[in-house]
Scaffold this active site. Structure first.
Site, short mmCIF file in Angstrom:
data_model
loop_
_atom_site.label_atom_id
_atom_site.label_comp_id
_atom_site.label_asym_id
_atom_site.label_seq_id
_atom_site.Cartn_x
_atom_site.Cartn_y
_atom_site.Cartn_z
N ASN A 1 -10.23 0.58 2.49
CA ASN A 1 -8.80 0.61 2.19
C ASN A 1 -8.61 0.30 0.71
O ASN A 1 -8.83 -0.83 0.28
CB ASN A 1 -8.10 -0.42 3.08
CG ASN A 1 -6.60 -0.48 2.85
OD1 ASN A 1 -6.09 0.08 1.87
ND2 ASN A 1 -5.90 -1.16 3.73
N HIS B 1 -2.21 7.06 4.40
CA HIS B 1 -2.86 5.91 3.77
C HIS B 1 -4.13 5.61 4.57
O HIS B 1 -4.13 5.61 5.80
CB HIS B 1 -1.90 4.72 3.79
CG HIS B 1 -2.55 3.43 3.42
ND1 HIS B 1 -3.38 3.30 2.32
CD2 HIS B 1 -2.52 2.20 4.00
CE1 HIS B 1 -3.81 2.06 2.24
NE2 HIS B 1 -3.31 1.37 3.26
N CYS C 1 0.82 -1.21 0.00
CA CYS C 1 0.00 0.00 0.00
C CYS C 1 0.86 1.26 0.00
O CYS C 1 0.35 2.36 -0.21
CB CYS C 1 -0.93 0.03 1.21
SG CYS C 1 -2.06 -1.35 1.25
O1 UT7 Z 1 -3.19 -1.27 4.05
C1 UT7 Z 1 -2.51 -2.04 4.99
C2 UT7 Z 1 -3.30 -3.24 5.24
N1 UT7 Z 1 -3.99 -3.49 6.41
C3 UT7 Z 1 -4.30 -2.72 7.46
O2 UT7 Z 1 -4.01 -1.60 7.58
C4 UT7 Z 1 -5.05 -3.38 8.57
C5 UT7 Z 1 -4.46 -3.08 9.91
N2 UT7 Z 1 -5.23 -3.73 10.92
C6 UT7 Z 1 -6.44 -3.30 11.33
O3 UT7 Z 1 -6.92 -2.31 10.84
C7 UT7 Z 1 -7.14 -4.05 12.43
O4 UT7 Z 1 -6.24 -4.95 13.02
C8 UT7 Z 1 -8.41 -4.79 11.94
C9 UT7 Z 1 -9.49 -3.80 11.62
C10 UT7 Z 1 -8.09 -5.65 10.73
C11 UT7 Z 1 -8.92 -5.71 13.05
O5 UT7 Z 1 -9.17 -4.97 14.23
P1 UT7 Z 1 -8.62 -5.49 15.64
O6 UT7 Z 1 -9.10 -4.56 16.64
O7 UT7 Z 1 -7.14 -5.66 15.48
O8 UT7 Z 1 -9.35 -6.87 15.79
P2 UT7 Z 1 -8.76 -8.35 15.92
O9 UT7 Z 1 -8.22 -8.85 14.62
O10 UT7 Z 1 -7.88 -8.44 17.12
O11 UT7 Z 1 -10.09 -9.14 16.22
C12 UT7 Z 1 -10.88 -8.88 17.40
C13 UT7 Z 1 -12.14 -9.72 17.35
C14 UT7 Z 1 -11.86 -11.18 17.04
O12 UT7 Z 1 -12.78 -11.96 17.79
P3 UT7 Z 1 -12.31 -12.73 19.10
O13 UT7 Z 1 -11.24 -13.66 18.65
O14 UT7 Z 1 -11.80 -11.68 20.02
O15 UT7 Z 1 -13.56 -13.40 19.56
C15 UT7 Z 1 -12.20 -11.31 15.59
O16 UT7 Z 1 -12.61 -12.61 15.23
O17 UT7 Z 1 -12.98 -9.24 16.29
C16 UT7 Z 1 -13.35 -10.34 15.46
N3 UT7 Z 1 -13.55 -9.86 14.11
C17 UT7 Z 1 -14.72 -9.43 13.63
N4 UT7 Z 1 -15.94 -9.32 14.20
C18 UT7 Z 1 -16.93 -8.84 13.45
C19 UT7 Z 1 -12.61 -9.74 13.12
N5 UT7 Z 1 -13.19 -9.25 12.01
C20 UT7 Z 1 -14.49 -9.06 12.30
C21 UT7 Z 1 -15.58 -8.56 11.57
N6 UT7 Z 1 -16.76 -8.46 12.17
N7 UT7 Z 1 -15.44 -8.16 10.28
#
Ligand code: UT7
Length: 333
Positions: free
Chosen positions: A290, A260, A120
């Protein structure tokens, strides 16, 4: 513009154009597709909707529309371009390059063309490369495009990634800058040890396409979101301060910050560290998700169109992504 023999020419933005596909996919619609909620997506990421390319639209189709608009905005004919660089992670195919497809379609008959892959952060990497060609005097006008059709590489059954991405293209024409304006400094960084955090594993020479790779869904984006999040929060403010320092400026001199657009929590954390008030930051991830390499030109175009950037403003463009890569550019408008 008068330049002495051997003097370096500063590059600036001569024109800008964007294209966003028509179809909008809302969080409410995603709730029907995977186990997610508008509440989760909007509070964790700041995203409300994203645009999705039509089945027949490939990345070059989006790029061509943005490129045509950038040329028109610059008041230039395609034959005046010396170079076409397309930063993308979702090229039409392995080869020919998407840049060659764009070069042909826009009629840039006198230009060289190549793709640039830097996750990105690719758009900023491409700006840096294009600017050096102008600076050295070997090119006068360089088209830099960031274009993505990420929706074609997203696993629509994986809620951890499918809610995040959108499709779009943004293009700028780089040319010799007006006196006192232009790109002052760039910082490019990479840490390949973080590669496994964000990747599309199959289809290359490591894991050529096979029935097995398809069955195991290895042709889709895989991401360890939390790890990428921590990395992004660490590097975004840091590289912004570095690129400002390289241009002889400090964070108090920063008039406008164009990060970004991946997640509002990442943007807000960088803004806090840089002590930037909200009116000096462009955020549009709510409407587009994104869009990877397209996100920075999309945001820059919106800021310019909205009259939020004034002559003489110090602007930093900063991005991060797969690689891992991160990069920043300091631009005097
Ligand atoms: O361009 C560069 C590419 N990528 C990025 O910039 C992404 C960078 N990362 C992020 O923006 C964040 O890490 C995310 C938005 C992807 C995820 O947010 P997070 O606060 O880091 O959540 P997490 O991955 O730690 O997940 C927390 C919980 C999990 O459930 P449990 O295991 O705690 O029960 C996930 O399974 O949220 C759950 N979860 C969702 N729930 C509902 C993950 N995705 C979803 C979803 N809807 N879409």
């Amino acid at each position: 513009m008068l330049t002495l023999p051997g003097e370096l020419i500063k590059a600036g933005i001569a024109g800008i154009g964007v294209y966003v596909p028509e179809r909008v996919l809302t969080n409410a619609q995603l709730e029907e597709m995977v186990d997610t909620s508008h509440e989760w997506i909007s509070t964790r990421c700041g995203i409300h909707q994203r645009h999705i390319a039509a089945p027949e639209q490939a990345t070059s189709d989006l790029a061509v529309l943005a490129a045509d608009r950038a040329l028109e905005n610059a008041g230039l004919a395609p034959e005046e371009l010396d170079l076409v660089i397309v930063a993308t992670n979702t090229q039409d195919m392995f080869f020919p390059s998407t840049a060659c497809l764009v070069q042909d379609r826009i009629g840039a008959r006198k230009a060289g063309a190549f793709d640039l892959a830097a996750g990105c952060a690719g758009f900023i990497y491409a700006l840096a490369v294009g600017s050096q060609f102008i600076r050295a005097g070997s090119s006068r006008y360089v088209l830099v495009v960031g274009a993505e059709s990420l929706s074609k590489f997203v696993n629509w059954e994986d809620r951890k990634t499918c809610v995040l991405f959108g499709d779009a293209a943004g293009a700028v024409v780089l040319g010799p800058a007006r006196e006192g304006s232009g790109f002052t400094s760039f910082k490019l960084r990479a840490d390949g040890s973080g590669g496994p955090l964000l990747r599309l594993p199959a289809g290359g020479s490591r894991l050529p396409a096979s029935r097995e790779t398809v069955e195991n869904k290895l042709h889709y984006i895989q991401m360890k979101g939390r790890e990428v999040f921590k990395f992004a929060v660490r590097v975004m403010a840091e590289i912004t301060e570095e690129v400002l320092a390289a241009g002889g400026l400090g964070k108090n001199d920063l008039d406008f910050f164009i990060p970004h657009q991946a997640n509002t929590r990442i943007i807000n954390s960088a803004a806090r560290r840089l002590e930037l008030p909200p009116e000096r930051i462009l955020v549009n991830v709510d409407r587009y998700g994104n869009t990877s390499t397209a996100s920075i030109p999309l945001a820059l175009e919106e800021a310019l169109r909205g009259g939020r950037i004034k002559e003489g403003d110090n602007i930093v463009l900063a991005g991060f992504g797969a690689g891992l890569t991160w990069a920043a550019a300091l631009l005097k408008w």
